[in-house]
Design an enzyme around this catalytic site. Structure first.
Site, PDB file in Angstrom:
ATOM      1  N   ASP A   1      -3.201  -2.242  15.623  1.00  0.00           N
ATOM      2  CA  ASP A   1      -2.900  -1.093  14.759  1.00  0.00           C
ATOM      3  C   ASP A   1      -4.213  -0.604  14.146  1.00  0.00           C
ATOM      4  O   ASP A   1      -4.425  -0.716  12.937  1.00  0.00           O
ATOM      5  CB  ASP A   1      -1.896  -1.539  13.674  1.00  0.00           C
ATOM      6  CG  ASP A   1      -1.467  -0.403  12.763  1.00  0.00           C
ATOM      7  OD1 ASP A   1      -1.739   0.771  13.092  1.00  0.00           O
ATOM      8  OD2 ASP A   1      -0.857  -0.694  11.710  1.00  0.00           O
TER       9      ASP A   1
ATOM     10  N   ASP B   1      -8.231  -8.900   9.559  1.00  0.00           N
ATOM     11  CA  ASP B   1      -8.555  -7.587   8.999  1.00  0.00           C
ATOM     12  C   ASP B   1      -9.922  -7.715   8.340  1.00  0.00           C
ATOM     13  O   ASP B   1     -10.327  -8.817   7.961  1.00  0.00           O
ATOM     14  CB  ASP B   1      -7.503  -7.172   7.955  1.00  0.00           C
ATOM     15  CG  ASP B   1      -7.557  -5.680   7.634  1.00  0.00           C
ATOM     16  OD1 ASP B   1      -6.682  -4.935   8.117  1.00  0.00           O
ATOM     17  OD2 ASP B   1      -8.471  -5.248   6.888  1.00  0.00           O
TER      18      ASP B   1
ATOM     19  N   CYS C   1      -2.802   5.896  15.282  1.00  0.00           N
ATOM     20  CA  CYS C   1      -2.701   7.046  14.372  1.00  0.00           C
ATOM     21  C   CYS C   1      -3.623   8.174  14.847  1.00  0.00           C
ATOM     22  O   CYS C   1      -3.898   9.105  14.099  1.00  0.00           O
ATOM     23  CB  CYS C   1      -3.020   6.635  12.948  1.00  0.00           C
ATOM     24  SG  CYS C   1      -4.660   5.942  12.743  1.00  0.00           S
TER      25      CYS C   1
ATOM     26  N   CYS D   1      -6.325  23.957  -0.027  1.00  0.00           N
ATOM     27  CA  CYS D   1      -6.377  22.501  -0.081  1.00  0.00           C
ATOM     28  C   CYS D   1      -6.773  21.889   1.258  1.00  0.00           C
ATOM     29  O   CYS D   1      -7.664  21.061   1.327  1.00  0.00           O
ATOM     30  CB  CYS D   1      -5.032  21.970  -0.562  1.00  0.00           C
ATOM     31  SG  CYS D   1      -4.765  20.218  -0.292  1.00  0.00           S
TER      32      CYS D   1
ATOM     33  N   GLN E   1       0.550   1.299   4.911  1.00  0.00           N
ATOM     34  CA  GLN E   1       1.003   2.585   5.422  1.00  0.00           C
ATOM     35  C   GLN E   1       1.301   3.573   4.286  1.00  0.00           C
ATOM     36  O   GLN E   1       1.899   3.198   3.282  1.00  0.00           O
ATOM     37  CB  GLN E   1       2.267   2.382   6.265  1.00  0.00           C
ATOM     38  CG  GLN E   1       2.075   1.404   7.413  1.00  0.00           C
ATOM     39  CD  GLN E   1       1.222   1.963   8.523  1.00  0.00           C
ATOM     40  OE1 GLN E   1       1.042   3.183   8.650  1.00  0.00           O
ATOM     41  NE2 GLN E   1       0.674   1.088   9.349  1.00  0.00           N
TER      42      GLN E   1
HETATM   43  N1  SAH Z   1      -1.190  -3.075  10.146  1.00  0.00           N
HETATM   44  C1  SAH Z   1      -1.444  -2.675   8.783  1.00  0.00           C
HETATM   45  C2  SAH Z   1      -2.759  -1.905   8.601  1.00  0.00           C
HETATM   46  C3  SAH Z   1      -3.116  -0.889   9.616  1.00  0.00           C
HETATM   47  S1  SAH Z   1      -4.431   0.184   9.165  1.00  0.00           S
HETATM   48  C4  SAH Z   1      -0.266  -1.880   8.239  1.00  0.00           C
HETATM   49  O1  SAH Z   1       0.689  -1.597   8.962  1.00  0.00           O
HETATM   50  O2  SAH Z   1      -0.262  -1.547   7.047  1.00  0.00           O
HETATM   51  C5  SAH Z   1      -5.821  -0.438   9.944  1.00  0.00           C
HETATM   52  C6  SAH Z   1      -6.396  -1.698   9.315  1.00  0.00           C
HETATM   53  O3  SAH Z   1      -7.520  -2.072  10.116  1.00  0.00           O
HETATM   54  C7  SAH Z   1      -6.917  -1.538   7.903  1.00  0.00           C
HETATM   55  O4  SAH Z   1      -6.305  -2.527   7.094  1.00  0.00           O
HETATM   56  C8  SAH Z   1      -8.445  -1.800   8.015  1.00  0.00           C
HETATM   57  O5  SAH Z   1      -8.950  -2.526   6.920  1.00  0.00           O
HETATM   58  C9  SAH Z   1      -8.521  -2.634   9.276  1.00  0.00           C
HETATM   59  N2  SAH Z   1      -9.760  -2.588  10.091  1.00  0.00           N
HETATM   60  C10 SAH Z   1     -10.656  -1.596  10.231  1.00  0.00           C
HETATM   61  N3  SAH Z   1     -11.580  -1.904  11.172  1.00  0.00           N
HETATM   62  C11 SAH Z   1     -11.263  -3.135  11.646  1.00  0.00           C
HETATM   63  C12 SAH Z   1     -11.804  -3.997  12.654  1.00  0.00           C
HETATM   64  N4  SAH Z   1     -12.870  -3.643  13.341  1.00  0.00           N
HETATM   65  N5  SAH Z   1     -11.181  -5.182  12.888  1.00  0.00           N
HETATM   66  C13 SAH Z   1     -10.089  -5.543  12.185  1.00  0.00           C
HETATM   67  N6  SAH Z   1      -9.522  -4.780  11.232  1.00  0.00           N
HETATM   68  C14 SAH Z   1     -10.096  -3.593  10.955  1.00  0.00           C
END
Ligand code: SAH
Length: 445
Positions: A376, A333, A403, A79, A283
């Protein structure tokens, strides 16, 4: 010294690398050995040689690590979704803390030798933690099967049971494959056919409600399938379709339409509930998200005088955790559906669709002055333009939720010119995989 393919060598494994593989050194050459553990002596066969490193497979383990365990999963090797299931869980947590240190060592942000890298916070029961699955669907023989592609390939590894996946989501996808076969729904195949490519299933930890998206290259008729499926699983609240006709490896196409049920389900974290639409990111490990967000709030040390930006907001769940703790909240976002959720989830918050690297400079140009910033980002880390904006505007308080240790360490090189890194708290969001999550507290110098 050049190594050759098929050459057999003895090797001592010095550490575990970024993808969970064993790393050794043979006469000056770095050799990666998937499946080998730190402290082991192995006999290995070279399978690939690059200018600066080689890759080998284990033929025999001559000295075993005391931390080696038998993986609980039958398809672990094929996998590839998990990489370190053969390492005892307490050691997995140490490995993740070590990965952060390795990345800092490589990129060397200012003062990195003295950063406090805290012990990884793990799960009490590191099982069935993934609340969402995105399985590829393919027709093999007469039957539709769902699972993940083996590494670097389009060869499907069927997954009918998974140790890290939420059990309801797994039961739902198993039923979906049966129904797709029975109703003869068209299934996609890169070369020949149009139809369903991927299925996303997500379950709310708070309510148990389930939502799903069929990702398809063409529009398909699913009325009967949805009827049988929702009768069997009354917890399903939303069924959507996403049309993705391009031949790219992106999972989703642009448009998502609700076929059946509600616009969003209700999920919860800390002491609040929030709306989550199927296309929005949230998440993957809701249980550990409690810890992640608690650590993020703690690291920020915000007051009612602070004006906060929740960048890469998803559905605004991080911003929501600061509600009542700061003066104002803004966020952005790129996913419009996520921002629609954020507008409901963060009362009085200002949320916009757009990239962090365009929206934040625009706000600053309009005279808005944030005092606190939380980012994030996805695995790619912060955009270079955004880094320049942050370094110029320097909000007093900053928290970086990451991450990916490599892009984090890379971004800290620039950020550490104006911020001191107070500490890095790693949180295990993905047990049994080599992936890590970290909360970094930064304070303006
Ligand atoms: N803070 C949220 C999501 C984090 S994941 C939580 O805790 O659930 C990262 C997020 O960044 C995703 O929702 C993705 O759609 C967004 N993203 C990706 N590239 C981006 C960019 N250049 N500017 C703003 N948001 C972005």
């Amino acid at each position: 010294m050049t190594l050759k393919i098929k050459q057999k060598i003895p090797l001592n494994i010095k550490k575990i690398g970024i993808n969970g593989e064993g790393v050794g050194n043979f006469k000056g050459m770095t050799v990666f050995v998937p499946g080998a553990l730190k402290g082991e002596s192995v006999y290995a066969e070279i399978i690939n040689v690059e200018p600066n490193y080689a890759t080998a497979k284990v033929l025999k383990i001559n000295k075993k690590s005391p931390h080696r365990v038998i993986p609980v999963c039958d398809i672990y090797k094929q996998c590839g979704g998990c990489q370190i299931m053969h390492l005892a869980y307490p050691q997995q947590l140490k490995f993740k803390q070590d990965l952060l240190k390795q990345a800092l060592q490589k990129f060397k942000p200012d003062g990195y030798e003295s950063y406090e890298v805290r012990q990884t916070i793990g799960m009490k029961k590191p099982e069935h933690y993934r609340a969402k699955l995105q399985f590829q669907t393919r027709l093999l023989g007469e039957k539709v099967r769902a699972g993940l592609f083996a590494e670097n390939s389009h060869r499907l590894v069927e997954i009918k049971q998974c140790y890290v996946q939420d059990e309801t989501t797994q039961a739902v996808i198993n039923e979906i494959t049966e129904l797709l076969t029975m109703h003869r729904i068209p299934i996609y195949n890169e070369r020949q056919f149009d139809g369903i490519r991927t299925v996303m299933v997500r379950r709310s930890r708070k309510t148990g409600d389930v939502q799903l998206i069929f990702i398809s290259s063409i529009s398909v008729e699913l009325t009967h399938l949805i009827k049988s499926l929702t009768e069997k699983f009354p917890e399903i609240k939303t069924v959507a379709i996403n049309i993705h006709s391009k031949k790219t490896s992106e999972i989703y196409g642009e448009t998502t339409e609700i076929l059946w049920g509600d616009r969003a389900i209700l999920e919860g974290v800390l002491d609040y509930s929030f709306e989550l639409s199927p296309r929005a990111f949230y998440q993957l490990n809701p249980e550990q998200t409690e810890i992640l967000y608690r650590e993020a709030v703690k690291a920020m040390g915000a007051t009612l005088e602070d004006d906060l930006i929740d960048a890469y907001s998803g559905t605004g769940t991080i911003g929501r955790a600061f509600l009542g703790k700061v003066r104002s909240i803004r966020g952005m976002d790129v996913i419009a559906e996520a921002i629609a959720d954020a507008k409901v989830n963060v009362p009085d918050g200002i949320y916009e669709v757009g990239t962090a690297e365009t929206v934040i400079p625009k706000w600053l140009a309009d005279g808005y002055q944030p005092t606190a910033l939380i980012v994030d980002p996805p695995r790619t880390g912060l955009d270079a333009k955004l880094l320049e904006t942050i370094v110029a505007a320097k909000p007093e308080k900053m928290v970086y939720v990451s991450c990916n240790v490599s892009t984090l360490a890379r971004d800290l090189v620039r950020l550490s010119e104006v911020y001191a890194v107070k500490y890095i708290q790693s949180v295990d969001m993905f047990p049994h995989t080599a992936r890590t999550e970290a909360v970094v507290k930064l304070v303006r110098k």
